[in-house]
Design a protein around this motif. Structure first.
Motif, PDB file in Angstrom:
ATOM      1  N   MET B  74       0.837  -1.209   0.000  1.00 39.77           N
ATOM      2  CA  MET B  74       0.000   0.000   0.000  1.00 39.77           C
ATOM      3  C   MET B  74       0.871   1.259   0.000  1.00 39.77           C
ATOM      4  N   VAL B  75       1.933   1.237   0.793  1.00 39.87           N
ATOM      5  CA  VAL B  75       2.821   2.406   0.894  1.00 39.87           C
ATOM      6  C   VAL B  75       3.507   2.672  -0.445  1.00 39.87           C
ATOM      7  N   LEU B 153      -6.723  -8.711  -2.580  1.00 37.67           N
ATOM      8  CA  LEU B 153      -5.943  -7.677  -1.893  1.00 37.67           C
ATOM      9  C   LEU B 153      -5.302  -6.735  -2.918  1.00 37.67           C
ATOM     10  N   LEU B 154      -4.779  -7.341  -3.964  1.00 38.28           N
ATOM     11  CA  LEU B 154      -4.142  -6.515  -5.005  1.00 38.28           C
ATOM     12  C   LEU B 154      -5.166  -5.564  -5.636  1.00 38.28           C
ATOM     13  N   ALA B 155      -6.348  -6.107  -5.890  1.00 40.40           N
ATOM     14  CA  ALA B 155      -7.420  -5.265  -6.475  1.00 40.40           C
ATOM     15  C   ALA B 155      -7.776  -4.138  -5.513  1.00 40.40           C
ATOM     16  N   GLN B 156      -7.815  -4.461  -4.206  1.00 38.71           N
ATOM     17  CA  GLN B 156      -8.144  -3.431  -3.204  1.00 38.71           C
ATOM     18  C   GLN B 156      -7.072  -2.340  -3.195  1.00 38.71           C
ATOM     19  N   ILE B 157      -5.821  -2.764  -3.208  1.00 37.99           N
ATOM     20  CA  ILE B 157      -4.732  -1.773  -3.148  1.00 37.99           C
ATOM     21  C   ILE B 157      -4.738  -0.900  -4.402  1.00 37.99           C
ATOM     22  N   VAL B 158      -4.906  -1.534  -5.561  1.00 40.04           N
ATOM     23  CA  VAL B 158      -4.907  -0.760  -6.814  1.00 40.04           C
ATOM     24  C   VAL B 158      -6.105   0.204  -6.827  1.00 40.04           C
ATOM     25  N   ALA B 159      -7.263  -0.310  -6.394  1.00 42.92           N
ATOM     26  CA  ALA B 159      -8.460   0.554  -6.385  1.00 42.92           C
ATOM     27  C   ALA B 159      -8.285   1.704  -5.402  1.00 42.92           C
ATOM     28  N   LEU B 160      -7.761   1.387  -4.212  1.00 42.16           N
ATOM     29  CA  LEU B 160      -7.552   2.438  -3.203  1.00 42.16           C
ATOM     30  C   LEU B 160      -6.571   3.489  -3.713  1.00 42.16           C
ATOM     31  N   THR B 161      -5.466   3.000  -4.313  1.00 47.18           N
ATOM     32  CA  THR B 161      -4.452   3.933  -4.829  1.00 47.18           C
ATOM     33  C   THR B 161      -5.073   4.854  -5.873  1.00 47.18           C
ATOM     34  N   THR B 162      -5.869   4.264  -6.765  1.00 50.11           N
ATOM     35  CA  THR B 162      -6.484   5.062  -7.838  1.00 50.11           C
ATOM     36  C   THR B 162      -7.432   6.108  -7.263  1.00 50.11           C
ATOM     37  N   VAL B 163      -8.291   5.656  -6.356  1.00 48.12           N
ATOM     38  CA  VAL B 163      -9.280   6.600  -5.812  1.00 48.12           C
ATOM     39  C   VAL B 163      -8.601   7.659  -4.946  1.00 48.12           C
ATOM     40  N   GLN B 164      -7.573   7.231  -4.213  1.00 46.33           N
ATOM     41  CA  GLN B 164      -6.840   8.222  -3.405  1.00 46.33           C
ATOM     42  C   GLN B 164      -6.225   9.297  -4.305  1.00 46.33           C
ATOM     43  N   GLY B 202      -5.041   5.388   9.343  1.00 42.99           N
ATOM     44  CA  GLY B 202      -6.203   4.507   9.544  1.00 42.99           C
ATOM     45  C   GLY B 202      -6.070   3.250   8.702  1.00 42.99           C
ATOM     46  N   GLU B 203      -5.679   3.427   7.443  1.00 44.37           N
ATOM     47  CA  GLU B 203      -5.521   2.267   6.555  1.00 44.37           C
ATOM     48  C   GLU B 203      -4.407   1.346   7.068  1.00 44.37           C
ATOM     49  N   SER B 204      -3.362   1.967   7.631  1.00 46.93           N
ATOM     50  CA  SER B 204      -2.259   1.159   8.187  1.00 46.93           C
ATOM     51  C   SER B 204      -2.782   0.282   9.312  1.00 46.93           C
ATOM     52  N   VAL B 205      -3.630   0.884  10.157  1.00 46.53           N
ATOM     53  CA  VAL B 205      -4.202   0.110  11.269  1.00 46.53           C
ATOM     54  C   VAL B 205      -4.996  -1.072  10.715  1.00 46.53           C
ATOM     55  N   ILE B 206      -5.778  -0.789   9.667  1.00 49.61           N
ATOM     56  CA  ILE B 206      -6.588  -1.861   9.061  1.00 49.61           C
ATOM     57  C   ILE B 206      -5.674  -2.971   8.521  1.00 49.61           C
ATOM     58  N   MET B 207      -4.584  -2.545   7.876  1.00 51.75           N
ATOM     59  CA  MET B 207      -3.676  -3.521   7.267  1.00 51.75           C
ATOM     60  C   MET B 207      -3.012  -4.397   8.347  1.00 51.75           C
TER      61      MET B 207
END
Lengths: 307, 479
Positions: B74-75, B153-164, B202-207
């Motif tokens: 994620m980082v 997980l990869l889809a989540q990270i890619v989606a999160l990165t894109t939306v962020q 917050g995302e780090s805590v979730i991870m």
């Protein structure tokens, strides 16, 4: 081509433009003169549909500036106060970008860019980045950008500022040619000689209001009075001046010269010469004293300041 | 919009995007960090991950390593997109400073085309480098420690990165359109940087928690924020605003005058009763929709709290809910049933609503609603608890809440509605109003509601809570 009626623009409590009415037809140049902050740029921005008028209306090339902004922008070439070039680009690339924005097909925009670059003698600068251009070259390129889509209306803000005399002449000639191609042009300038040379009409704007408008010659007559003529004689004019008082208004006189005003030089001058001939005074020259637009401008602006 | 119109819009927006991207690629100050974050940083993270896995493995703490590797994924994705903030902040105001904006605005581009072109230009290069960074990191992990990401997980990270990236850019474009210098835009960027820093924490805590399914909720939240920011951007972006303003002048006196004039409004010269009739009631009427939203949220909180009672039951005895002997007397001895007690209740409620309003003003009203929902959630929870032991929850509500709640809940609804309007006023200013004007007028509405209704209602509610509610409670439940 350009028509405005009682155009008003207010920013909060500041009245930037107050009831400006203008009309510029095809093949006409209107010089919009005025001190900094008088409302020239705001007027131009309303004419390019960037700013919406608070009141009044304006039509440019048949398009209403509020209802048809797209039509207005396609019909107008704008040279902004600051050239606003992208310094990392090269001229061809830059013009191609703007040509595409104006919807010109690639071959057409390249052909137009090439023709204009040649016309303004900028061929040698094509390979340089725009950041390396001199001020005058930047200004010329910005003018080319304004002309690229062949607009029927041109709004030019200080087109020759920062240019060397040769380049300025080139640009003035270009403007004159654009006028002869039946384009309507508004020229915002502080260069009054340029305005006098190019403009069919002059409008002086002060604190958002047009305070004087008309053809340069008419404005001079209206604001500076009737034509002023200077007569120089071969000999003494002692006692002669008094003999002309019934024909003209003598404004100044010396031993062998005098200045007078008249509303009808074509009728009066022959009478003056005839009377001097009767008195056997040999006339060396009789000429109208040139009065500059600058005098008109200063007089108008000072009169407004005094109010 | 037809397909043809969409294609045309995108095609014209891409003219801007292409120019800006090619400009960015010529600027080593942008390229250097992007290359560094795309290629060098993922390799460094690979090395770090390998070292930490070895280290924690010595102590049997494999779980730390298991959680760390996805966290670093994620980082690695997030760092390159941070560059997009710089590009987007500069997008409009930078051009304005360099005077290159006016020729663009004079061209036949529509506002949407220009906005979209700029958005894409600020988003695409950092996002692509972010994807590349993720790829480098994953390839490195596969080669060094044979770790392969779960597809979800990869889809989540890619989606999160894109939306962020999109959220950051949309926020930065809003800032860029509302400022008149790059310096001011950079200063205002803290409104984006700080929430993002908190969000990444917050995302780090979730991870590290390992509840990757919660990331979907984070994604949904971000999409909602993105929607609001894009709507704000499209609404606020207009040629007039971009060029019409030259100075970011903080005119407190002018702002105070605007608020004061709107506060008095149509009630000027008509006395207090006239002000209530001519100005306050119409204002409250205008706030029907936000008040309704707050009402629904409070109701949802009440129901949610009630349902949670069964999940977290308190150790109460069945059928034995009674107040202790001498409940009212003890409250009286404690000083609660006194003017001082009423004042304490009033000030506590006032402070809570004040805090909710302050938070709501800068969070599109979201935090205000959240804060107001909390006590209603607790009320629902306790109603649920007594219901579990056979006590009528309605009776419980009537005994402990209703006597003062009859005034306090409307006060909360009104304050919440006005705060929601205040917070959302910047999303879509009314036609002809700037963002600042819209906010000031909403602030005046909030002040009217607060002074004319909320404070009097809270005062009366505090008196009831101090003197009436304990007696009603004692009457119903003994003591």
């Amino acid at each position: 081509m350009i028509e405005t009626h009682a155009l008003v623009k207010r920013f909060d409590s500041f009245l930037a433009v107050d009831g400006v009415s203008l009309a510029v037809g095809p093949g006409q140049v209107l010089a919009l003169l005025g001190p900094n902050g008088a409302g020239k740029t705001t007027t131009v921005r309303m004419l390019t549909s960037i700013l919406k008028p608070t009141a009044g209306w304006a039509r440019v090339a048949g398009h209403d500036v509020v209802a048809e902004p797209d039509g207005v922008r396609r019909s107008v070439g704008v040279l902004t106060e600051h050239h606003g070039l992208y310094f990392r680009m090269r001229a061809a690339e830059y013009l191609d970008f703007f040509g595409e924005l104006y919807g010109l097909a690639a071959p057409l925009r390249r052909a137009r860019a090439a023709a204009l670059i040649e016309r303004f003698g900028m061929g040698e600068a094509l390979t340089k980045r725009l950041g390396e251009y001199s001020k005058g070259m930047r200004q010329k390129l910005a003018l080319i950008r304004a002309m690229l889509h062949d607009p029927p209306v041109l709004l030019l803000d200080e087109p020759t500022s920062a240019m060397d005399p040769q380049s300025a002449r080139l640009v003035r000639d270009a403007i004159a040619q654009l006028r002869s191609e039946q384009r309507a042009i508004i020229l915002c300038t502080h260069n009054l000689t340029e305005a006098e040379e190019l403009a069919d009409q002059i409008a002086i704007i002060r604190r958002g209001t047009i305070v004087a408008r008309g053809a340069p010659a008419a404005l001079k007559r209206e604001l500076l009075g009737p034509a002023l003529l200077e007569l120089r004689a071969a000999g003494s004019l002692d006692g002669v001046a008094a003999g002309l008082a019934d024909l003209v208004e003598i404004t100044a006189a010396g031993p062998d010269w005098l200045r007078y005003r008249t509303d009808e030089p074509a009728r009066v001058n022959p009478l003056v010469l005839a009377r001097l001939a009767e008195r056997q005074v040999a006339v060396v020259t009789l000429a109208e004293i040139t009065r500059s637009l600058e005098e008109v401008y200063l007089q108008v602006v000072q009169a407004q300041d005094e109010r | 919009m037809t397909l043809l119109e969409t294609r045309r819009l995108l095609g014209r927006a891409l003219i801007i995007t292409r120019r800006e991207v090619s400009d960015q690629l010529r600027d080593w100050r942008l390229i250097a960090p992007v290359v560094l974050l795309t290629l060098f940083f993922p390799l460094l993270m690979n090395f770090t991950a390998g070292q930490i896995l070895d280290f924690v493995g010595q102590f049997g703490a494999d779980i730390v390593g298991e959680r760390l590797v996805p966290f670093l994924l994620m980082v690695v994705g997030f760092f390159p997109i941070s560059v997009s903030l710089v590009i987007a902040l500069e997008s409009f105001v930078g051009e304005k400073e360099r005077h290159s904006l006016e020729p663009l605005l004079s061209s036949p581009l529509t506002d949407t085309e220009l906005y979209l072109g700029k958005m894409l230009a600020a988003t695409l290069p950092p996002l692509l480098s972010s994807y590349l960074g993720i790829l480098v990191y994953l390839v490195g992990l596969a080669l060094t420690i044979q770790w392969y990401a779960e597809p979800v997980l990869l889809a989540q990270i890619v989606a999160l990165t894109t939306v962020q990236a999109l959220v950051m850019v949309a926020g930065a474009v809003v800032v860029s359109t509302q400022t008149t210098s790059v310096r001011a835009a950079n200063l205002l960027a803290s409104f984006i940087v700080i929430p993002f820093a908190l969000m990444v924490q917050g995302e780090s805590v979730i991870m590290f928690w390992g509840r990757y399914d919660v990331l979907w909720w984070a994604l949904i939240g971000l999409l909602l924020i993105l929607f609001v920011l894009v709507r704000m951007g499209v609404q606020l972006f207009n040629r007039e605003e971009l060029l019409g303003r030259d100075i970011d002048e903080l005119n407190l006196r002018g702002a105070a005058r605007t608020v004061a004039a709107a506060f008095v409004g149509a009630g000027r010269g008509h006395g207090l009763a006239g002000w209530y009739r001519r100005e306050l009631w119409p204002t409250a009427g205008r706030l029907r929709a936000p008040i309704g939203v707050v009402g629904l949220a409070l109701l949802a909180a009440l129901v949610f709290g009630y349902t949670q009672a069964a999940v977290y039951p308190l150790p109460l005895l069945a059928g034995e809910f009674r107040l202790m002997q001498g409940f009212s007397e003890r409250l009286a001895e404690f000083g609660f049933m006194s003017p001082a007690g009423a004042a304490w209740v009033f000030l506590t409620n006032l402070r809570a609503l004040g805090l909710a309003s302050a938070l709501g003003a800068f969070s599109w009203g979201v935090l205000a609603i959240g804060l107001l929902m909390a006590p209603l959630g607790l009320v629902g929870f306790f109603c649920g608890q007594v219901a579990l032991i056979g006590v009528n929850p309605v009776l419980f509500f009537i005994a402990f809440v209703l006597p003062h709640g009859v005034l306090e809940i409307p006060a909360a609804l009104l304050a919440g509605g006005a705060t929601l309007r205040l917070g959302t006023s910047i999303i879509a200013p009314p036609p002809g109003k700037t963002l600042g004007e819209s906010w000031l007028l909403a602030l005046a509405d909030w002040a009217k509601i607060a002074a004319g209704l909320v404070v009097p209602l809270l005062l009366a509610a505090a008196v009831l809570e101090a003197f009436v509610t304990p007696r009603v409670a004692a009457l119903i439940f003994g003591g």
